[in-house]
Design a protein around this motif. Structure first.
Motif, PDB file in Angstrom:
ATOM      1  N   ALA A   1      12.130  22.913  -7.282  1.00 56.74           N
ATOM      2  CA  ALA A   1      11.395  22.400  -8.432  1.00 56.74           C
ATOM      3  C   ALA A   1      10.247  23.023  -8.762  1.00 56.74           C
ATOM      4  CB  ALA A   1      11.210  20.916  -8.145  1.00 56.74           C
ATOM      5  N   PRO A   2       9.810  23.193 -10.125  1.00 52.86           N
ATOM      6  CA  PRO A   2       8.713  24.035 -10.627  1.00 52.86           C
ATOM      7  C   PRO A   2       7.700  23.010 -10.445  1.00 52.86           C
ATOM      8  CG  PRO A   2      10.067  23.204 -12.471  1.00 52.86           C
ATOM      9  CD  PRO A   2      10.829  23.022 -11.210  1.00 52.86           C
ATOM     10  N   LEU A   3       7.697  21.803 -10.162  1.00 51.92           N
ATOM     11  CA  LEU A   3       6.669  20.778 -10.234  1.00 51.92           C
ATOM     12  C   LEU A   3       7.159  19.384  -9.486  1.00 51.92           C
ATOM     13  CD1 LEU A   3       5.613  18.958 -13.566  1.00 51.92           C
ATOM     14  CD2 LEU A   3       7.829  20.067 -13.082  1.00 51.92           C
ATOM     15  N   VAL A   4       6.393  18.581  -9.216  1.00 56.42           N
ATOM     16  CA  VAL A   4       6.877  17.127  -8.723  1.00 56.42           C
ATOM     17  C   VAL A   4       5.857  16.000  -9.511  1.00 56.42           C
ATOM     18  CG1 VAL A   4       7.570  17.951  -6.305  1.00 56.42           C
ATOM     19  CG2 VAL A   4       5.122  17.181  -6.602  1.00 56.42           C
ATOM     20  N   THR A   5       6.484  15.061  -9.578  1.00 52.28           N
ATOM     21  CA  THR A   5       5.779  13.936 -10.214  1.00 52.28           C
ATOM     22  C   THR A   5       5.821  12.677  -9.584  1.00 52.28           C
ATOM     23  OG1 THR A   5       7.688  13.329 -11.493  1.00 52.28           O
ATOM     24  CG2 THR A   5       6.224  15.022 -12.670  1.00 52.28           C
ATOM     25  N   GLU A   6       4.452  11.965  -9.737  1.00 43.67           N
ATOM     26  CA  GLU A   6       4.348  10.654  -9.434  1.00 43.67           C
ATOM     27  C   GLU A   6       3.636   9.675 -10.007  1.00 43.67           C
ATOM     28  OE1 GLU A   6       3.977   8.016  -7.277  1.00 43.67           O
ATOM     29  OE2 GLU A   6       5.577   8.684  -5.572  1.00 43.67           O
ATOM     30  N   HIS A   7       3.202   8.550  -9.770  1.00 44.38           N
ATOM     31  CA  HIS A   7       2.487   7.515 -10.806  1.00 44.38           C
ATOM     32  C   HIS A   7       0.888   7.449 -10.299  1.00 44.38           C
ATOM     33  CE1 HIS A   7       6.960   6.964 -10.782  1.00 44.38           C
ATOM     34  NE2 HIS A   7       6.601   6.299 -12.344  1.00 44.38           N
ATOM     35  N   ILE A   8       0.317   6.988 -11.442  1.00 44.75           N
ATOM     36  CA  ILE A   8      -0.980   6.471 -11.542  1.00 44.75           C
ATOM     37  C   ILE A   8      -0.816   4.985 -11.231  1.00 44.75           C
ATOM     38  CG2 ILE A   8      -3.346   6.188 -12.373  1.00 44.75           C
ATOM     39  CD1 ILE A   8      -2.557   8.967 -14.075  1.00 44.75           C
ATOM     40  N   ALA A   9      -0.799   4.600 -10.047  1.00 45.65           N
ATOM     41  CA  ALA A   9      -0.561   3.129  -9.546  1.00 45.65           C
ATOM     42  C   ALA A   9      -0.698   2.780  -8.180  1.00 45.65           C
ATOM     43  CB  ALA A   9       1.043   2.883  -9.942  1.00 45.65           C
ATOM     44  N   PHE A  10      -0.765   1.608  -7.689  1.00 43.41           N
ATOM     45  CA  PHE A  10      -0.632   1.367  -6.433  1.00 43.41           C
ATOM     46  C   PHE A  10       0.437   0.591  -6.159  1.00 43.41           C
ATOM     47  CE2 PHE A  10      -2.742  -2.391  -7.758  1.00 43.41           C
ATOM     48  CZ  PHE A  10      -2.330  -3.422  -7.082  1.00 43.41           C
ATOM     49  N   VAL A  11       1.008   0.578  -4.889  1.00 43.62           N
ATOM     50  CA  VAL A  11       2.284   0.107  -4.565  1.00 43.62           C
ATOM     51  C   VAL A  11       2.014  -0.893  -3.115  1.00 43.62           C
ATOM     52  CG1 VAL A  11       3.631   1.436  -5.685  1.00 43.62           C
ATOM     53  CG2 VAL A  11       3.151   1.857  -3.163  1.00 43.62           C
ATOM     54  N   ARG A  12       1.159  -0.843  -2.597  1.00 41.92           N
ATOM     55  CA  ARG A  12       0.954  -1.668  -1.202  1.00 41.92           C
ATOM     56  C   ARG A  12      -0.634  -1.860  -1.427  1.00 41.92           C
ATOM     57  NH1 ARG A  12       2.311   3.568  -0.324  1.00 41.92           N
ATOM     58  NH2 ARG A  12       4.578   2.845  -0.323  1.00 41.92           N
ATOM     59  N   ALA A  13      -0.996  -3.075  -0.469  1.00 44.35           N
ATOM     60  CA  ALA A  13      -2.458  -3.107  -0.439  1.00 44.35           C
ATOM     61  C   ALA A  13      -2.458  -4.036   1.019  1.00 44.35           C
ATOM     62  CB  ALA A  13      -2.990  -4.010  -1.679  1.00 44.35           C
ATOM     63  N   GLY A  14      -3.951  -4.215   1.435  1.00 40.93           N
ATOM     64  CA  GLY A  14      -3.897  -5.096   2.469  1.00 40.93           C
ATOM     65  C   GLY A  14      -4.188  -3.862   3.739  1.00 40.93           C
ATOM     66  N   GLY A  15      -4.146  -4.344   4.948  1.00 38.11           N
ATOM     67  CA  GLY A  15      -4.332  -3.216   5.900  1.00 38.11           C
ATOM     68  C   GLY A  15      -5.566  -3.453   6.589  1.00 38.11           C
ATOM     69  N   ASP A  16      -5.840  -2.187   7.089  1.00 35.79           N
ATOM     70  CA  ASP A  16      -7.182  -1.685   7.901  1.00 35.79           C
ATOM     71  C   ASP A  16      -8.467  -2.119   7.186  1.00 35.79           C
ATOM     72  OD1 ASP A  16      -5.586  -1.457  10.162  1.00 35.79           O
ATOM     73  OD2 ASP A  16      -5.782   0.809  10.063  1.00 35.79           O
TER      74      ASP A  16
ATOM     75  N   VAL B   1       8.119   7.473  -6.519  1.00 41.32           N
ATOM     76  CA  VAL B   1       7.885   6.210  -6.695  1.00 41.32           C
ATOM     77  C   VAL B   1       7.045   5.420  -5.954  1.00 41.32           C
ATOM     78  CG1 VAL B   1       9.933   6.267  -8.614  1.00 41.32           C
ATOM     79  CG2 VAL B   1      10.313   5.295  -6.198  1.00 41.32           C
ATOM     80  N   SER B   2       6.839   6.013  -4.848  1.00 43.03           N
ATOM     81  CA  SER B   2       6.479   5.242  -3.483  1.00 43.03           C
ATOM     82  C   SER B   2       5.113   5.624  -2.818  1.00 43.03           C
ATOM     83  CB  SER B   2       7.436   4.976  -2.523  1.00 43.03           C
ATOM     84  OG  SER B   2       7.814   6.252  -1.952  1.00 43.03           O
ATOM     85  N   LEU B   3       4.619   6.701  -3.452  1.00 47.26           N
ATOM     86  CA  LEU B   3       3.367   7.385  -2.817  1.00 47.26           C
ATOM     87  C   LEU B   3       2.118   6.592  -3.116  1.00 47.26           C
ATOM     88  CD1 LEU B   3       2.602   9.699  -1.160  1.00 47.26           C
ATOM     89  CD2 LEU B   3       2.247  11.094  -3.251  1.00 47.26           C
TER      90      LEU B   3
END
Length: 431
Positions: free
Chosen positions: A85-100, A58-60
């Motif tokens: 596990a046979p696979l891993v899952t994540e989300h099509i999303a952004f969870v942070r912004a800003g920075g360099d 949930v945080s990638l």
């Protein structure tokens, strides 16, 4: 694609109930809540029985402008191996912004936010997915998310966006039919059209969950029963392709085990009534994904930073967004932030009582999250103590003791002024 069957989201609160449920073929565990070296006994027992466990990240932030963090990818890979596990899952999303990329302070959403369906965002997402695929020991599937807000100037529908993502990367899809329903209510998007356009042969499995409607806005709560409208979308999907797996998500407000079993039975019946269709073969990667142009990453970074800053830092809303919806999203982010901090640091609501929530929401309005939830909990406690709160002396003493126990020792800062400030804070709060 491996057949998974019918599953349920594994959560510590319902671990015993899940173990006792008949007909559970697999479970999904939040990756960030699992430690590879200390797997929960319940998950170990399920694995020994032959129940598949899939880690769900949930945080990638694969849809973010920055390339995926190597440490987070390594952690996700470790969990996949530890769980077999046979696979891993994540989300099509952004969870942070800003920075360099934007030369601004980094900000954390504490929640999954939608990426704009533009060519720039797609280029960035495709490269980020390829980076993740290369770092993970098992296949990756990515999930469509629910959203309260729509980006102005989008160039593709959700189905078109997902189709091109699969075409260019060969990534699998985790389709959440509850999120399709949410986007139908909140953004006027037709679930049937999305299913028409997306590559159903790429589906790894399906999420089913409940929510609630308030003032014309659907909230994807994962804390309410699955509505008929969501089951209808599941039936539509199952009429097109036999999904390798279907999973019931429930994150809080857990009902009696019998009620969860009834929901699982309804999900099984919905899929079965649509007919046994053959699962299509997943195509392999069809093209090499070139690096996203630097300008595309920077444009995406600026757009995402402007939106997130408006949501969590009170800056003006970017042009073209629905201001009323942004306010709803902002309140939802603050409320979720308060709820997660209460779970991460349950001592805080115990110490502050009924004053915890209003105090935290007031704190959140002027102090956006820049790190994780544990850091947020410490910052909140420090803020209260430096302001001489809570007013009750015993509660203030307990809060001070809690903060001092968890805030140090910390590495010395390079700047003398920062070291002096940190030392002064510890002395003041110790008193």
């Amino acid at each position: 694609m491996r057949r998974l069957g019918t599953g349920i989201g594994w959560r510590p609160e319902i671990a015993d109930a899940v173990e006792a449920m008949p007909g559970i073929d697999w479970v999904e565990a939040v990756a960030e809540n699992v430690c590879p070296g200390h797997l929960p006994d319940s998950l170990l027992r399920l694995r020994e029985r032959g129940v598949t466990v899939v880690p769900h990240g949930v945080s990638l932030g694969l849809g973010g402008a920055d390339r995926p963090d190597e440490g987070r990818l390594t952690a996700l890979a470790e969990r996949a191996l530890a769980l077999g596990a046979p696979l891993v899952t994540e989300h099509i999303a952004f969870v942070r912004a800003g920075g360099d990329l934007t030369a601004t302070a980094p900000l954390e959403a504490g929640h999954l936010l939608p990426v704009p369906r533009t060519r720039d965002a797609l280029d960035v997402l495709c490269e980020n997915v390829r980076v993740a695929q290369d770092a993970l020991p098992v296949p990756l599937a990515v999930e469509n998310i629910a959203a309260l807000v729509s980006w102005p100037g989008e160039e593709m529908t959700e189905g078109q966006f997902l189709y091109e993502l699969v075409e260019r990367t060969g990534v699998r899809l985790l389709i959440d039919v509850a999120n399709l329903h949410t986007n139908h209510v909140n953004r006027g998007e037709d679930p049937a059209r999305a299913l028409d356009e997306l590559p159903v042969e790429a589906i790894a499995y399906v999420h089913v969950a409940g929510g609630f409607e308030r003032d014309g806005v659907w909230h994807d709560s994962h804390a309410h029963p699955v509505p008929e409208a969501v089951l209808a979308i599941l039936a539509d999907l199952a009429s097109r392709v036999s999904p390798p797996g279907v999973l019931l998500e429930r994150d809080e407000n857990f009902p009696a085990p019998a009620e969860l079993e009834r929901e699982l039975d309804a999900i099984r019946a919905t899929v079965k009534a649509s007919g046994e269709l053959p699962a299509a073969d997943l195509p392999g990667r069809r093209e090499e994904v070139p690096p996203a142009p630097g300008a595309a990453r920077q444009r995406t970074a600026l757009a995402q930073a402007a939106l997130l800053s408006a949501l969590v830092a009170g800056t003006p809303a970017p042009e073209g967004f629905d201001h009323a919806r942004l306010k709803v999203q902002s309140r939802a982010l603050a409320a979720k932030r308060a709820e997660v901090v209460a779970k991460v640091a349950p001592e805080l609501p115990a110490i502050l009582g009924a004053g915890y929530r209003p105090a935290f929401l007031a704190y959140a309005r002027s102090r956006p999250m820049t790190g994780g939830y544990r850091q947020d909990a410490l910052g909140f406690a420090e803020h209260l103590l430096l302001a001489g709160r809570p007013e009750d002396a015993d509660a203030r003493r307990r809060l001070s003791h809690w903060w001092l126990e968890r805030s140090g020792p910390a590495p010395l800062a390079r700047r003398p002024a920062a070291r002096l400030l940190h030392a002064t804070r510890r002395v003041l709060l110790g008193r």
